[in-house]
Design a protein around this motif. Structure first.
Motif, mmCIF file in Angstrom:
data_model
loop_
_atom_site.group_PDB
_atom_site.id
_atom_site.type_symbol
_atom_site.label_atom_id
_atom_site.label_comp_id
_atom_site.label_asym_id
_atom_site.label_seq_id
_atom_site.Cartn_x
_atom_site.Cartn_y
_atom_site.Cartn_z
ATOM 1 N N ARG A 1 -8.148 1.026 6.133
ATOM 2 C CA ARG A 1 -9.390 1.508 5.019
ATOM 3 C C ARG A 1 -9.579 2.000 3.915
ATOM 4 N NH1 ARG A 1 -15.337 3.965 7.440
ATOM 5 N NH2 ARG A 1 -14.088 2.203 9.036
ATOM 6 N N HIS A 2 -8.261 2.961 4.219
ATOM 7 C CA HIS A 2 -7.912 4.550 3.217
ATOM 8 C C HIS A 2 -7.299 4.148 2.515
ATOM 9 C CE1 HIS A 2 -13.067 5.482 4.071
ATOM 10 N NE2 HIS A 2 -12.071 5.259 4.351
ATOM 11 N N ALA A 3 -5.935 2.927 2.975
ATOM 12 C CA ALA A 3 -4.495 3.095 2.489
ATOM 13 C C ALA A 3 -4.255 3.535 1.283
ATOM 14 C CB ALA A 3 -4.425 1.663 3.079
ATOM 15 N N GLY A 4 -5.134 2.022 -0.093
ATOM 16 C CA GLY A 4 -4.820 2.547 -1.229
ATOM 17 C C GLY A 4 -5.081 3.872 -1.901
ATOM 18 N N GLU A 5 -6.118 4.497 -1.714
ATOM 19 C CA GLU A 5 -6.810 6.160 -1.642
ATOM 20 C C GLU A 5 -5.523 7.291 -0.821
ATOM 21 O OE1 GLU A 5 -10.381 7.595 -0.610
ATOM 22 O OE2 GLU A 5 -10.534 5.063 -0.031
ATOM 23 N N ASP B 1 3.713 2.962 -2.857
ATOM 24 C CA ASP B 1 4.536 1.953 -3.709
ATOM 25 C C ASP B 1 5.580 2.820 -4.015
ATOM 26 O OD1 ASP B 1 5.472 1.720 -6.781
ATOM 27 O OD2 ASP B 1 4.447 3.014 -7.269
ATOM 28 N N ALA C 1 -2.218 5.871 -0.946
ATOM 29 C CA ALA C 1 -1.192 5.312 -1.689
ATOM 30 C C ALA C 1 -0.947 6.192 -3.439
ATOM 31 C CB ALA C 1 -1.142 4.182 -1.732
ATOM 32 N N ALA C 2 -2.401 6.340 -3.184
ATOM 33 C CA ALA C 2 -2.010 7.443 -4.584
ATOM 34 C C ALA C 2 -2.465 8.193 -4.902
ATOM 35 C CB ALA C 2 -4.004 7.016 -5.472
ATOM 36 N N ALA D 1 1.447 -0.132 1.886
ATOM 37 C CA ALA D 1 -0.037 0.887 1.336
ATOM 38 C C ALA D 1 1.022 1.097 0.066
ATOM 39 C CB ALA D 1 -0.928 1.657 1.516
#
Ligand code: TRP
Length: 320
Positions: free
Chosen positions: A69-73, A103, A75-76, A101
């Motif tokens: 659920r929080h993979a994007g956050e 970069d 990864a940031a 996720a």
């Protein structure tokens, strides 16, 4: 792929060799104990996978969902081109969520005491992540961390899921976090921590109806029989895993159901009726108590994610 796995500690023998020594030492103690890292031979790892799928064992499912659920956050927060160092290569499912996720991750460095397990990990990831450098290292991550830096010196991020930190006593956990911090060369740590909650929920998670956790616990004795020629009678020991609410931990024991004698490597060990052998603790934290410990270890606790029921937490700790 090169099958010669790098060693985490130069010259040190792999930890798997010392099961016999640990057992002889632990059974001579009062109270008796067996170290939990020996749970994970092939049979033990299979039983542990089954535990993770149990309806009562909410941890794996909850943590996996939080990571997804929080993979994007997440990864940031981890810089592009990072080297991911995983402490104890557990579930590839979780590592994949993270790697997918991120970069352009530069390298994946799983540390584990089982060389066979690591070889399998590398084999399944190599084709899937052709641009990722895979650097499995065999060794006990609770020892010194000599992880050579890659030539281009990418930023590191640690990954320590599964609430394995809870399997160490709080003072040891603090030392371990300190060591991890220094091994990460200024990189942060993504860590999963099981939370204090209703004792009956915790009790159920370690005392499942199907008895898989009992088999997992008893596998220590089965393993001693298989590998060391011991003569433990598996039916004469009971799995016992109460929640100690004062100490906020599950305590796991094998209890001798009768007075008995077991032979191991030419030595006889006496067990009284009802005598416990301690095999593991699983400490639970509150979000606040864990962040405090992380801060004492020199981290700067930043983001924390938890589920609606507050069963489990995932923390991002920055080095400071
Ligand atoms: N660290 C997890 C926990 O304490 C997984 C685990 C380790 C475990 N040993 C276990 C789960 C023994 C059940 C039984 O929950």
């Amino acid at each position: 792929m090169d099958t010669q796995l790098a060693r985490l500690h130069r010259g040190a023998p792999p930890q798997e060799d010392s099961f016999a020594d640990n057992l002889l030492e632990g059974l001579a103690k009062a109270p008796k104990e067996i170290a939990c890292k020996y749970f994970y031979d092939e049979a033990g790892s299979r039983l542990f996978d089954a535990i993770c799928d149990l309806p009562e064992y909410y941890q794996t499912r909850t943590e996996t969902a939080l990571l997804a659920r929080h993979a994007g956050e997440i990864a940031a927060l981890i810089e592009p081109g990072a080297e991911i160092v995983e402490f104890g290569a557990g579930s590839l499912r979780k590592a994949r969520i993270l790697l997918d996720a991120l970069d352009n991750p530069r390298a994946y460095t799983p540390l584990d005491i089982s060389g066979d397990y690591l070889a399998g990990v590398v084999q399944s990831l190599a084709a899937e992540y052709p641009t990722l450098t895979l650097r499995p290292m065999v060794g006990d991550f609770t020892g010194p961390l000599d992880i050579p830096t890659l030539p281009d010196n990418p930023r590191r991020a640690g990954f320590f899921p599964g609430s394995t930190i809870g399997n160490f006593r709080p003072d040891t956990a603090l030392c371990l976090l300190r060591r991890m911090r220094s091994g990460l060369n200024g990189g942060g740590l993504l860590i999963g921590v099981d939370l204090v909650k209703d004792p009956s929920r915790l009790h159920a998670a370690y005392n499942d109806a199907a008895g898989v956790t009992a088999s997992f616990n008893k596998n220590l004795l089965a393993r001693a029989n298989r590998e060391l020629g011991a003569d433990f009678d598996l039916g004469a020991f009971a799995h016992y895993a109460p929640y100690n609410a004062g100490a906020q931990r599950i305590e796991m024991y094998l209890v001798s159901l009768r007075r008995q004698r077991v032979s191991l490597r030419g030595q006889l060990f006496e067990f009284a009726q009802g005598e416990p052998v301690h095999t593991e603790d699983s400490h639970k934290y509150t979000i606040e108590s864990f962040r405090e410990m992380a801060a004492r270890a020199g981290f700067n606790p930043r983001a924390v994610w938890t589920d609606e029921e507050r069963l489990f937490s995932v923390h991002w700790l920055e080095s400071r």
